[in-house]
Motif scaffolding. Structure first.
Motif, PDB file in Angstrom:
ATOM      1  N   ASN A 192       0.835  -1.200   0.000  1.00  0.00           N
ATOM      2  CA  ASN A 192       0.000   0.000   0.000  1.00  0.00           C
ATOM      3  C   ASN A 192       0.869   1.250   0.000  1.00  0.00           C
ATOM      4  N   THR A 193       0.418   2.240  -0.752  1.00  0.00           N
ATOM      5  CA  THR A 193       1.047   3.554  -0.726  1.00  0.00           C
ATOM      6  C   THR A 193      -0.030   4.586  -0.393  1.00  0.00           C
ATOM      7  N   GLU A 194       0.391   5.664   0.206  1.00  0.00           N
ATOM      8  CA  GLU A 194      -0.544   6.710   0.591  1.00  0.00           C
ATOM      9  C   GLU A 194      -0.224   7.989  -0.179  1.00  0.00           C
ATOM     10  N   GLU A 195      -1.242   8.529  -0.851  1.00  0.00           N
ATOM     11  CA  GLU A 195      -1.084   9.757  -1.628  1.00  0.00           C
ATOM     12  C   GLU A 195      -1.782  10.897  -0.910  1.00  0.00           C
TER      13      GLU A 195
ATOM     14  N   THR B 234      -5.335   5.957   0.119  1.00  0.00           N
ATOM     15  CA  THR B 234      -4.501   4.763   0.179  1.00  0.00           C
ATOM     16  C   THR B 234      -4.734   3.950  -1.084  1.00  0.00           C
ATOM     17  N   LYS B 235      -3.653   3.621  -1.751  1.00  0.00           N
ATOM     18  CA  LYS B 235      -3.735   2.883  -3.004  1.00  0.00           C
ATOM     19  C   LYS B 235      -2.989   1.563  -2.843  1.00  0.00           C
ATOM     20  N   GLU B 236      -3.638   0.467  -3.240  1.00  0.00           N
ATOM     21  CA  GLU B 236      -2.997  -0.843  -3.164  1.00  0.00           C
ATOM     22  C   GLU B 236      -2.312  -1.146  -4.493  1.00  0.00           C
ATOM     23  N   ASN B 237      -1.028  -1.444  -4.444  1.00  0.00           N
ATOM     24  CA  ASN B 237      -0.238  -1.758  -5.631  1.00  0.00           C
ATOM     25  C   ASN B 237       0.137  -3.229  -5.606  1.00  0.00           C
ATOM     26  N   GLU B 238       0.212  -3.824  -6.777  1.00  0.00           N
ATOM     27  CA  GLU B 238       0.580  -5.226  -6.886  1.00  0.00           C
ATOM     28  C   GLU B 238       1.695  -5.403  -7.908  1.00  0.00           C
ATOM     29  N   ILE B 239       2.613  -6.294  -7.591  1.00  0.00           N
ATOM     30  CA  ILE B 239       3.642  -6.713  -8.530  1.00  0.00           C
ATOM     31  C   ILE B 239       3.455  -8.214  -8.722  1.00  0.00           C
ATOM     32  N   ASN B 240       3.086  -8.613  -9.905  1.00  0.00           N
ATOM     33  CA  ASN B 240       2.855 -10.024 -10.214  1.00  0.00           C
ATOM     34  C   ASN B 240       3.864 -10.493 -11.244  1.00  0.00           C
ATOM     35  N   TRP B 241       4.205 -11.776 -11.194  1.00  0.00           N
ATOM     36  CA  TRP B 241       5.090 -12.372 -12.182  1.00  0.00           C
ATOM     37  C   TRP B 241       4.491 -13.686 -12.643  1.00  0.00           C
ATOM     38  N   PRO B 242       4.771 -14.091 -13.861  1.00  0.00           N
ATOM     39  CA  PRO B 242       4.213 -15.344 -14.374  1.00  0.00           C
ATOM     40  C   PRO B 242       4.877 -16.559 -13.716  1.00  0.00           C
ATOM     41  N   ASN B 243       4.143 -17.672 -13.685  1.00  0.00           N
ATOM     42  CA  ASN B 243       4.663 -18.888 -13.060  1.00  0.00           C
ATOM     43  C   ASN B 243       5.883 -19.433 -13.793  1.00  0.00           C
ATOM     44  N   TYR B 244       5.937 -19.254 -15.106  1.00  0.00           N
ATOM     45  CA  TYR B 244       7.075 -19.801 -15.838  1.00  0.00           C
ATOM     46  C   TYR B 244       8.390 -19.107 -15.478  1.00  0.00           C
ATOM     47  N   ALA B 245       8.324 -17.903 -14.940  1.00  0.00           N
ATOM     48  CA  ALA B 245       9.551 -17.228 -14.504  1.00  0.00           C
ATOM     49  C   ALA B 245      10.186 -17.986 -13.333  1.00  0.00           C
ATOM     50  N   GLY B 246       9.360 -18.506 -12.426  1.00  0.00           N
ATOM     51  CA  GLY B 246       9.878 -19.325 -11.342  1.00  0.00           C
ATOM     52  C   GLY B 246      10.465 -20.621 -11.853  1.00  0.00           C
ATOM     53  N   GLY B 247       9.837 -21.202 -12.879  1.00  0.00           N
ATOM     54  CA  GLY B 247      10.352 -22.431 -13.479  1.00  0.00           C
ATOM     55  C   GLY B 247      11.686 -22.216 -14.165  1.00  0.00           C
ATOM     56  N   ILE B 248      11.826 -21.098 -14.833  1.00  0.00           N
ATOM     57  CA  ILE B 248      13.090 -20.786 -15.502  1.00  0.00           C
ATOM     58  C   ILE B 248      14.198 -20.597 -14.472  1.00  0.00           C
TER      59      ILE B 248
END
Length: 71
Positions: free
Chosen positions: A24-27, A40-54
């Protein structure tokens, strides 16, 4: 090389278990003297599953190649 391989394996497993990170970040919207309005803004950082496999595969390859070089 062995340490890097182990690090990549741990990171790969963690990427499979956790598919992303949220935080969360607050503006500050309005700042007029004693009156303040924040958002308050909720931010997400997502990565694909194949990145973990690599990452996992690269770590295993480094471990195996490190053992072959010792012999």
């Amino acid at each position: 090389m062995r340490a890097l391989g182990i690090i990549l394996i741990v990171i790969g497993i963690a990427m499979f278990i956790f598919s992303g990170i949220s935080f969360n970040t607050e503006e500050n919207i309005i700042d007029a003297g004693p009156i303040q309005v924040n958002k308050t803004k909720e931010n997400e950082i997502n990565w694909p599953n194949y990145a973990g496999g690599i990452s996992l595969a690269a770590g295993i390859i480094l471990l195996v190649s490190g053992r072959k070089n010792k012999n």
